[in-house]
Every structure is written in structure tokens, then in C-alpha cells.
Design a protein around this motif. Structure first.
Motif, PDB file in Angstrom:
ATOM      1  N   HIS A   8      -6.400   2.582  -2.073  1.00 13.08           N
ATOM      2  CA  HIS A   8      -6.247   1.180  -2.469  1.00 13.08           C
ATOM      3  C   HIS A   8      -7.472   0.404  -2.003  1.00 13.08           C
ATOM      4  O   HIS A   8      -7.721   0.300  -0.802  1.00 13.08           O
ATOM      5  CB  HIS A   8      -4.970   0.623  -1.829  1.00 13.08           C
ATOM      6  CG  HIS A   8      -4.532  -0.696  -2.384  1.00 13.08           C
ATOM      7  ND1 HIS A   8      -3.274  -0.905  -2.896  1.00 13.08           N
ATOM      8  CD2 HIS A   8      -5.181  -1.880  -2.511  1.00 13.08           C
ATOM      9  CE1 HIS A   8      -3.164  -2.160  -3.306  1.00 13.08           C
ATOM     10  NE2 HIS A   8      -4.315  -2.773  -3.077  1.00 13.08           N
TER      11      HIS A   8
ATOM     12  N   PHE B 250       0.861  -1.177   0.000  1.00  4.81           N
ATOM     13  CA  PHE B 250       0.000   0.000   0.000  1.00  4.81           C
ATOM     14  C   PHE B 250       0.902   1.233   0.000  1.00  4.81           C
ATOM     15  O   PHE B 250       1.676   1.440   0.940  1.00  4.81           O
ATOM     16  CB  PHE B 250      -0.916   0.004   1.230  1.00  4.81           C
ATOM     17  CG  PHE B 250      -1.725  -1.263   1.382  1.00  4.81           C
ATOM     18  CD1 PHE B 250      -2.884  -1.447   0.652  1.00  4.81           C
ATOM     19  CD2 PHE B 250      -1.327  -2.262   2.260  1.00  4.81           C
ATOM     20  CE1 PHE B 250      -3.637  -2.609   0.790  1.00  4.81           C
ATOM     21  CE2 PHE B 250      -2.067  -3.422   2.405  1.00  4.81           C
ATOM     22  CZ  PHE B 250      -3.226  -3.594   1.668  1.00  4.81           C
TER      23      PHE B 250
ATOM     24  N   THR C 217      -3.429  -7.797  -7.607  1.00  4.19           N
ATOM     25  CA  THR C 217      -3.511  -6.357  -7.368  1.00  4.19           C
ATOM     26  C   THR C 217      -3.252  -5.666  -8.702  1.00  4.19           C
ATOM     27  O   THR C 217      -2.237  -5.941  -9.355  1.00  4.19           O
ATOM     28  CB  THR C 217      -2.486  -5.886  -6.331  1.00  4.19           C
ATOM     29  OG1 THR C 217      -2.778  -6.506  -5.069  1.00  4.19           O
ATOM     30  CG2 THR C 217      -2.523  -4.370  -6.173  1.00  4.19           C
TER      31      THR C 217
ATOM     32  N   THR D 126      -2.083   7.299   3.036  1.00 10.43           N
ATOM     33  CA  THR D 126      -2.406   6.011   2.423  1.00 10.43           C
ATOM     34  C   THR D 126      -3.796   5.606   2.894  1.00 10.43           C
ATOM     35  O   THR D 126      -4.047   5.544   4.101  1.00 10.43           O
ATOM     36  CB  THR D 126      -1.392   4.934   2.838  1.00 10.43           C
ATOM     37  OG1 THR D 126      -0.092   5.335   2.407  1.00 10.43           O
ATOM     38  CG2 THR D 126      -1.737   3.588   2.226  1.00 10.43           C
TER      39      THR D 126
ATOM     40  N   ILE E 109      -6.764   2.697   2.679  1.00 13.70           N
ATOM     41  CA  ILE E 109      -7.209   1.346   2.310  1.00 13.70           C
ATOM     42  C   ILE E 109      -8.722   1.334   2.433  1.00 13.70           C
ATOM     43  O   ILE E 109      -9.271   1.598   3.509  1.00 13.70           O
ATOM     44  CB  ILE E 109      -6.569   0.282   3.215  1.00 13.70           C
ATOM     45  CG1 ILE E 109      -5.030   0.362   3.113  1.00 13.70           C
ATOM     46  CG2 ILE E 109      -7.055  -1.118   2.835  1.00 13.70           C
ATOM     47  CD1 ILE E 109      -4.313  -0.534   4.104  1.00 13.70           C
TER      48      ILE E 109
END
Length: 500
Positions: free
Chosen positions: A37, A31, A226, A197, A199
Motif C-alpha cells: 500500500h 491496510f 485511496t 502488510t 506500507i
């Protein structure tokens, strides 16, 4: 030569066992900073277990978590937060009676502050965090008075106070309207630009394609792939999630008309106003409308969970008006509520005991509960509905959301209803389980049950229903044939006032 920085957060050979069962197996992920993501997969794919290991809720059986390329051993959530890894669960952990400012700084040690609870200081510092999100909220009001998206903003501000470098969001839009979702997305994009970041765990693929930069798919506890979102379409994602071509998501519709079973005659409630409609044997009636249009209230009135202020509810020639929800259930009218966790299940009880709730008369002998009959019934329904569990004695809070929903359905289906009222039956569950529920709905209709389905997803209603009734501000604006209707035509009715 410029050296490429390591991923902000990564895993290497991550595995987790529960007893003899391996639920996450050899998962290696990356990540990166300044990206959103998406973490995708069916219920039970292992997403939640990975998130728990990333945030310190549980520890891996094998493998490791790395932060900026260095191994990170987390014994608990507090250590994860201290490292800048903040997870926001679907059910936000806010204290309803505390103010916005108090919730933002809840549990924080504030160096240099001799008085930790000065309202003016708390409000000033909390406002500074909300300014980073572009939000203006009243600092002193209890968070229970805020809207769902405002509560989410408070949770995000609390994460910023803890210097979040990695934000993990689990189904953050489950209780948001479309406009509130766009508001949240704007904030998440801003945080991405600041280098955070993110998620993002969601079953709503349209959101993933609108928001994410990359997507990871998991299946049966393993990492499938991914890829950049720009290189994907929804069919590819769904096929990867379920391990096969998507096939037919929705079953075939009914081919004939059915006899009237349940009729609402001019019913009215707090929002619902003068609504008349009919549920027919072997048919599925979808109910659409914007948030606050009265969709769920209408089902509650039909089921007896809420008393009608005027109008009548008829089951054949039998007038149910004024009868309790228990009396209507005995007559064959059953409501499966929207909030499965708070309204449909006892989360700390087993699958078997949850199915038995409300069914004890049929599971008892001479008024005494029969454990053997309870177990046999639970086993039959677990097999019939394909509930994925270790045993019927497993607690429902250990199941995925889709399997929890199947347990709720199992309990009510054991009553063998003639009328089944479903309020958002697929909210928060994966596409594979959605397909199973759609086919179950059609199977029940084929067996003669009259079904009504409330959903905020118009494509779902177009796929599962035979007819769609549309509400606007509590009034019925139309009933259309689902086979010929379009998303555009339903949306138009959602915004149109009744001609009456």
C-alpha cells in the motif's frame, strides 16, 4: 456466510496536533494483509506523522489505531514492534561497527539462550532469517562494509526476527541503484506473498506503479482518497497530491547562448579522467551518468571540495586550480551538496542560523554578528523560496525534506553566486516542491547564473537542462542538446565508452 476479515492495520479519525497546529486531521485508512500500500503526498502532507502514530513514535491527539480490528494503544516504538509493526526509516538504524548477525538480533531477548552472544549461534539464526529473503550475506562482517541494498536486507531481516506483520518503508530506494531497487522489489513481493502488510512511502511514482497494489494520497494533513493502482495514472496521482491540475512541471528553456563562465580543462580525479566542459551564463548544464561514473566527483573538483589530480579549472581568465573551496566560494563558485542532512545542514539549529552559516561576513557589523540582520535575511529568503515553516526560529529537523532542501539553497543563494553547482537537488522530495526548484533554477539562469545539475533521473535532466553532459567510467561520452535528446539516447551514452 463467510465473514470478511478486518484490515490488518487501520486508523479511525486519526488526528495529531503540535501546539495550536493540526498536522493530521481526521484520517481513516485501511491496510490489508498481503498487500503493498503506497502512502503518497507532498512534503508536509502528513505522511510521516501518520507513520509515526502507526509505529508508536508519537501518540494521536484524537482517534485510534486498530490491529486486526481491535484498538491498539502504543506508548512507544517498542510496543509497536511487539505488536508486529516495524518501521524502517530512510536512514537505517544499523550499528556500522557490528556484524550482520549482531545487527539482526540487536536489542532482542532470546528465550532459552543462556549465552546471547555466541557468534556461531547468532550466525546460524541470522542466516535463517536472510534465507527467508533469498539473501546470502557474510555474517561476520561489519555492516559498514555492505552495499546500500545489503544493509536494507539486514534491516528487513531484523524486522522478520521481530515477527513483523506490518512493514513500513520510508523512501527505501533513495540510495539504491536501479538493479538494487529491482532486488529489493523482488524481496518485497515475496513478503507480500507470505501475507505481510507493506506500507510504502515514496516520492518516486514510477516505483509506486511498478510495485504497489493500492495508493493513498494525503494533502494538508487530510486523506484525499485511496484507490487501486490499476485504476490510476501518474497525472491523477500528482493532481490529487498538489490539489490542482499538474500544469507545467518544467519551465521553458533558455532561448539564447551565454558567454563562457567556468571551464574545466582536462580535469581528472579518482574516477573523473580528462574531462573538459564549459558552463555558460544563463544556461543550465545537466550532468548524467550511472552510479560511480564520476558525476558528483566532477562537481566537487569544480567547486574545490576535492583537489584535481591534473587539469585546470578556469573562472573566466582566473585560474582557480589549486584554490580551496572557501576561495572558490568567495570567487562565486558554489556547490550545493547531495546529502543535505549530513553535508548541508545543522539539523538541530534553526532555519535562521542555518542560513547564516557561511554568510556571517555579510551579516555582521564590525565583525560582530547582527541578530536583526540575520533575522531579516532569513525572513526574506523564506518568503522568496516559499519555505513552509512556523517561523525562522523553527529547527530544520522539524521541516519536511523539500523545505530542508530550500534552506540549504537559501544559504548558498545568499552568496549571490555566478556559478551554482547542484548535486541531486530534488532527491527525496515531492513533485510539487520539485517543480518549485526547477522554476528556481531557471529563474537563476535567467538572472545570469551558470548552473550545473547532477541528477540520476534522466527525465529530470531532459526537462530542466539546456544541454546534458554524459559521463561513463569518469570520461565524457557526449554533450547533447536537451531539447532534442531522448531518454534512450542519454541512456546509450551512459553505457558507451569514450572514443578517446
Amino acid at each position: 456466510m463467510t465473514r470478511t476479515p478486518p484490515p490488518r492495520l487501520s486508523t479511525r479519525g486519526l488526528s495529531r496536533d503540535y501546539g495550536p497546529v493540526r498536522v493530521v486531521d481526521d484520517v481513516s485508512l485501511q491496510f490489508h494483509a498481503g498487500t503493498i500500500h503506497a502512502l503518497l503526498g507532498e512534503n508536509g502532507a502528513g505522511k510521516s506523522t501518520v507513520v509515526k502514530m502507526l509505529s508508536g513514535v508519537i501518540q494521536p491527539t484524537e482517534g485510534e489505531v486498530l490491529l486486526d480490528g481491535s484498538p491498539l494503544e502504543l506508548s512507544n516504538v517498542r510496543e509497536g514492534q511487539a505488536s508486529g509493526i516495524i518501521a524502517l526509516p530512510q536512514e537505517l538504524t544499523l550499528v556500522p561497527t557490528l556484524s550482520v548477525a549482531e545487527n539482526i538480533f540487536l536489542g532482542m531477548k532470546r528465550p532459552g539462550r543462556r549465552v546471547l552472544h555466541q557468534p556461531r549461534v547468532l550466525s546460524r539464526d541470522a542466516r535463517a532469517q536472510l534465507d527467508r529473503l533469498g539473501q546470502k550475506l557474510p555474517m561476520g562482517v561489519p555492516v559498514r562494509e555492505l552495499s546500500a541494498v545489503q544493509q536494507t536486507m539486514v534491516a528487513l531481516a531484523r524486522a522478520l526476527v521481530r515477527d513483523a506483520r506490518v512493514l513500513i518503508l520510508d523512501e527505501p530506494t533513495a540510495s539504491l541503484t536501479d538493479s538494487e531497487t529491482e532486488q529489493l522489489f523482488a524481496v518485497l513481493r515475496s513478503l507480500r506473498e507470505q501475507g505481510t502488510t507493506i506500507i510504502y512511502v515514496s516520492h518516486r511514482l514510477e516505483e509506486v506503479f511498478a510495485l504497489a497494489d493500492e495508493a493513498t494520497v494525503m494533502r494538508n494533513g487530510r486523506h484525499v482518497w485511496t484507490r487501486p493502482i490499476a485504476e490510476l495514472d501518474q497525472d491523477q496521482v500528482i493532481s490529487a497530491m498538489i490539489g490542482r491540475a499538474q500544469g507545467q512541471l518544467f519551465p521553458d528553456r533558455a532561448t539564447g547562448g551565454g558567454d563562457p563562465v567556468l571551464h574545466a580543462d582536462g580535469v581528472a580525479g579518482y574516477t573523473v579522467d580528462d574531462v573538459s566542459l564549459t558552463l555558460r551564463r544563463g544556461r543550465v548544464l545537466g550532468i548524467a551518468g550511472l552510479a560511480g561514473s564520476g558525476r558528483s566527483e566532477l562537481l566537487r573538483i569544480l567547486s574545490g571540495a576535492e583537489r584535481a589530480q591534473r587539469g585546470r579549472v578556469l573562472l573566466g581568465d582566473d585560474d582557480l586550480t589549486g584554490r580551496s573551496i572557501a576561495a572558490r566560494m568567495s570567487a562565486g563558485v558554489v556547490l550545493v551538496p547531495e546529502e543535505r542532512r549530513s553535508q548541508g545542514l545543522v539539523m538541530t539549529h534553526s532555519i535562521a542560523s542555518n542560513i547564516a552559516l557561511g554568510n556571517y561576513p555579510s551579516l555582521s557589523t564590525a565583525g560582530v554578528a547582527s541578530p536583526s540582520r540575520e533575522a531579516a535575511t532569513a525572513s526574506r529568503l523564506v518568503d522568496d523560496l516559499q519555505i513552509r515553516a512556523r517561523s525562522i526560529r523553527q529547527r530544520v529537523n522539524e521541516l519536511s525534506g523539500g523545505n530542508q532542501q530550500k534552506v540549504v539553497l537559501a544559504r548558498y543563494l545568499e552568496r549571490r553566486p555566478s556559478v551554482l553547482l547542484l548535486d541531486e537537488p530534488t532527491r527525496g522530495i515531492d513533485v510539487g516542491t520539485k517543480a518549485e526548484i526547477y522554476h528556481l533554477i531557471r529563474r537563476l539562469a535567467d538572472e545570469g547564473v551558470a548552473v550545473a545539475v547532477v541528477s540520476s533521473e534522466i527525465p529530470e535532466l531532459l526537462g530542466v537542462a539546456d544541454e546534458i553532459a554524459v559521463l561513463h567510467d569518469g570520461r565524457l561520452t557526449g554533450v547533447v542538446d536537451a531539447a532534442t535528446a531522448t531518454e534512450e539516447s542519454i541512456t546509450h551514452l551512459c553505457y558507451r565508452k569514450s572514443d578517446r
